[in-house]
Design an enzyme around this catalytic site. Structure first.
Site, PDB file in Angstrom:
ATOM      1  N   LYS A 168     -10.032 -10.507   1.743  1.00  0.00           N
ATOM      2  CA  LYS A 168     -11.199  -9.722   2.157  1.00  0.00           C
ATOM      3  C   LYS A 168     -11.117  -8.303   1.598  1.00  0.00           C
ATOM      4  O   LYS A 168     -12.125  -7.686   1.318  1.00  0.00           O
ATOM      5  CB  LYS A 168     -11.276  -9.664   3.684  1.00  0.00           C
ATOM      6  N   LYS A 210       0.815  -1.221   0.000  1.00  0.00           N
ATOM      7  CA  LYS A 210       0.000   0.000   0.000  1.00  0.00           C
ATOM      8  C   LYS A 210       0.844   1.265   0.000  1.00  0.00           C
ATOM      9  O   LYS A 210       0.302   2.359   0.076  1.00  0.00           O
ATOM     10  CB  LYS A 210      -0.914  -0.014   1.231  1.00  0.00           C
ATOM     11  N   LYS A 242      -4.752 -13.239  -5.394  1.00  0.00           N
ATOM     12  CA  LYS A 242      -4.949 -13.863  -4.077  1.00  0.00           C
ATOM     13  C   LYS A 242      -6.351 -13.526  -3.538  1.00  0.00           C
ATOM     14  O   LYS A 242      -6.766 -12.363  -3.596  1.00  0.00           O
ATOM     15  CB  LYS A 242      -3.878 -13.308  -3.121  1.00  0.00           C
TER      16      LYS A 242
HETATM   17  P1  TYM Z   1      -6.254 -12.924   7.543  1.00  0.00           P
HETATM   18  O1  TYM Z   1      -7.469 -12.556   8.326  1.00  0.00           O
HETATM   19  O2  TYM Z   1      -5.925 -12.153   6.323  1.00  0.00           O
HETATM   20  O3  TYM Z   1      -6.305 -14.443   7.143  1.00  0.00           O
HETATM   21  C1  TYM Z   1      -6.553 -15.442   8.117  1.00  0.00           C
HETATM   22  C2  TYM Z   1      -5.836 -16.720   7.747  1.00  0.00           C
HETATM   23  O4  TYM Z   1      -6.241 -17.143   6.427  1.00  0.00           O
HETATM   24  C3  TYM Z   1      -5.092 -17.318   5.598  1.00  0.00           C
HETATM   25  N1  TYM Z   1      -5.430 -16.850   4.245  1.00  0.00           N
HETATM   26  C4  TYM Z   1      -5.214 -17.569   3.135  1.00  0.00           C
HETATM   27  N2  TYM Z   1      -4.714 -18.800   2.951  1.00  0.00           N
HETATM   28  C5  TYM Z   1      -4.656 -19.248   1.675  1.00  0.00           C
HETATM   29  N3  TYM Z   1      -5.093 -18.533   0.593  1.00  0.00           N
HETATM   30  C6  TYM Z   1      -5.603 -17.284   0.746  1.00  0.00           C
HETATM   31  N4  TYM Z   1      -6.045 -16.618  -0.309  1.00  0.00           N
HETATM   32  C7  TYM Z   1      -5.680 -16.749   2.060  1.00  0.00           C
HETATM   33  N5  TYM Z   1      -6.123 -15.573   2.578  1.00  0.00           N
HETATM   34  C8  TYM Z   1      -5.960 -15.644   3.916  1.00  0.00           C
HETATM   35  C9  TYM Z   1      -4.008 -16.426   6.207  1.00  0.00           C
HETATM   36  O5  TYM Z   1      -2.727 -16.883   5.866  1.00  0.00           O
HETATM   37  C10 TYM Z   1      -4.308 -16.554   7.678  1.00  0.00           C
HETATM   38  O6  TYM Z   1      -3.693 -17.700   8.223  1.00  0.00           O
HETATM   39  N6  TYM Z   1      -2.668 -10.953  10.322  1.00  0.00           N
HETATM   40  C11 TYM Z   1      -3.546 -12.072  10.188  1.00  0.00           C
HETATM   41  C12 TYM Z   1      -4.479 -12.271  11.380  1.00  0.00           C
HETATM   42  C13 TYM Z   1      -3.755 -12.389  12.677  1.00  0.00           C
HETATM   43  C14 TYM Z   1      -3.024 -13.521  13.139  1.00  0.00           C
HETATM   44  C15 TYM Z   1      -2.515 -13.153  14.408  1.00  0.00           C
HETATM   45  C16 TYM Z   1      -2.762 -14.784  12.599  1.00  0.00           C
HETATM   46  C17 TYM Z   1      -3.671 -11.423  13.625  1.00  0.00           C
HETATM   47  N7  TYM Z   1      -2.920 -11.892  14.678  1.00  0.00           N
HETATM   48  C18 TYM Z   1      -1.724 -14.057  15.156  1.00  0.00           C
HETATM   49  C19 TYM Z   1      -1.975 -15.671  13.352  1.00  0.00           C
HETATM   50  C20 TYM Z   1      -1.480 -15.302  14.610  1.00  0.00           C
HETATM   51  C21 TYM Z   1      -4.410 -11.841   8.960  1.00  0.00           C
HETATM   52  O7  TYM Z   1      -4.629 -10.741   8.524  1.00  0.00           O
HETATM   53  O8  TYM Z   1      -5.004 -12.948   8.508  1.00  0.00           O
END
Ligand code: TYM
Length: 323
Positions: free
Chosen positions: A195, A113, A192
């Protein structure tokens, strides 16, 4: 006993990428008797993008209902909202002061971004530090995530190591668990699935909405009669992630044989989702129609999570001379 921890942001509805990248692998780990799992909804993280409280609550319920629909055992484990354990914000300040600026400037989440700096708030910039706090505050051993989170886990380990180097063994160094065989799930546009890109497949939509959404998957203009390249098509990629090897082989033959249109493939994907996730779709709806029930499930974990968080935070404060 290994402590498994992972989170999903409530910045939108849970999608197929979240399911394959995080929910299913994490639930599988949680079912091993030797593990104890902390799964949470990262609602504080969602504030970097979502400012409407009502939308955040709806998304939080949707993400929670998804975990519950896939059978997460909230009695044995710890299920909670990130914001209900505010100790994470205190730790966030401490660890901000141990995080070098260039590390954050190199984070993909920021770099993606950085061409529109006016849209980047400080929360988005320091987002990886809050994520490190989510993990370190609970003494997590293993963090199951999709590939896109690999860099954040490396940063978590770096921050923890720097802190430990100065103050002794305060933090456990967590291991990322990333299933490298699971590709990053593509979205409707082939990028990818995310959301924030408006390209998700939400397997919990009503039949009609789901069908309409799957029909939006971008395909090329090869005519119906002509053979098609399955390896360059998003519908095929998505189908392959969910179908059995036999089903995938049949679909591949159909693509290569001609007289098989993308519309046929999309219909097959739609039917597969409806069939494969029939039970989860039903349970999800039971929860989503009863928000009090979701709140009860989330409340169960808050105290358990806070008890661990307070102990770890105390350790940190002592090390820093604040306690
Ligand atoms: P987030 O909310 O974007 O995604 C949650 C989980 O889903 C996986 N994921 C995917 N896996 C495969 N293909 C995709 N297109 C895809 N999109 C999302 C992500 O790898 C993730 O495991 N920062 C994190 C949330 C978070 C977190 C944490 C995770 C906050 N604190 C502590 C683990 C530990 C996030 O934005 O995930």
């Amino acid at each position: 006993m290994a402590r498994i921890l992972t989170g999903i942001q409530s910045s939108g509805k849970p999608h197929l990428g979240n399911l394959l990248g995080a929910i299913q692998p994490a639930i599988a780990l949680s079912e091993n008797e030797a593990n104890e799992s902390f799964f949470f909804i990262a609602d504080l993280h969602s504030l970097t993008t979502i400012k409407d409280p009502q939308i955040r609550v709806e998304n939080t319920h949707a993400v929670a209902a998804a975990w519950l629909a896939f059978g997460f055992d909230t009695e044995k484990n710890t299920f909670y909202r990130q914001s209900r354990v505010p100790q994470v914000c205190e730790l966030n300040w401490y660890l901000n002061c141990y995080t070098p600026f260039p590390m954050l400037a190199n984070a993909h989440s920021f770099k993606d971004k950085s061409d529109r700096l006016a849209d980047v708030n400080a929360g988005l910039f320091t987002y990886p530090v809050l994520m490190a706090c989510d993990i370190l505050l609970y003494d997590a051993d293993i963090v199951p995530v999709g590939k896109d989170q690999k860099q954040h886990l490396e940063m978590t380990r770096d921050i923890a190591s720097t802190f430990n180097h100065k103050h002794g063994d305060i933090f456990i160094l967590p291991e990322a668990q990333i299933d490298e065989t699971v590709m990053t799930v593509p979205g409707l546009d082939g990028q990818k699935m995310s959301k924030s890109y408006g390209n998700i497949i939400d397997i919990f939509q009503s039949d009609k909405e789901l069908k309409k959404n799957i029909n939006r998957i971008v395909s090329d203009s090869t005519p119906l009669e002509a053979p098609k390249n399955p390896d360059e098509d998003t519908t095929f990629a998505l189908y392959s992630l969910l179908a059995t090897p036999e089903q995938v082989a049949t679909m591949r033959k159909n693509y290569l044989g001609g007289n098989y249109g993308y519309g046929h493939a999309k219909k097959a994907l739609y039917e597969l989702i409806i069939d494969k996730f029939a039970k989860e779709r039903q349970v999800y709806n039971e929860y989503i129609n009863d928000p009090d029930l979701i709140e009860k499930e989330l409340a169960k974990g808050e105290e358990k999570a806070a008890a661990v968080a307070k102990k770890v935070l105390e350790r940190v404060k002592k090390a820093l001379g604040f306690a």
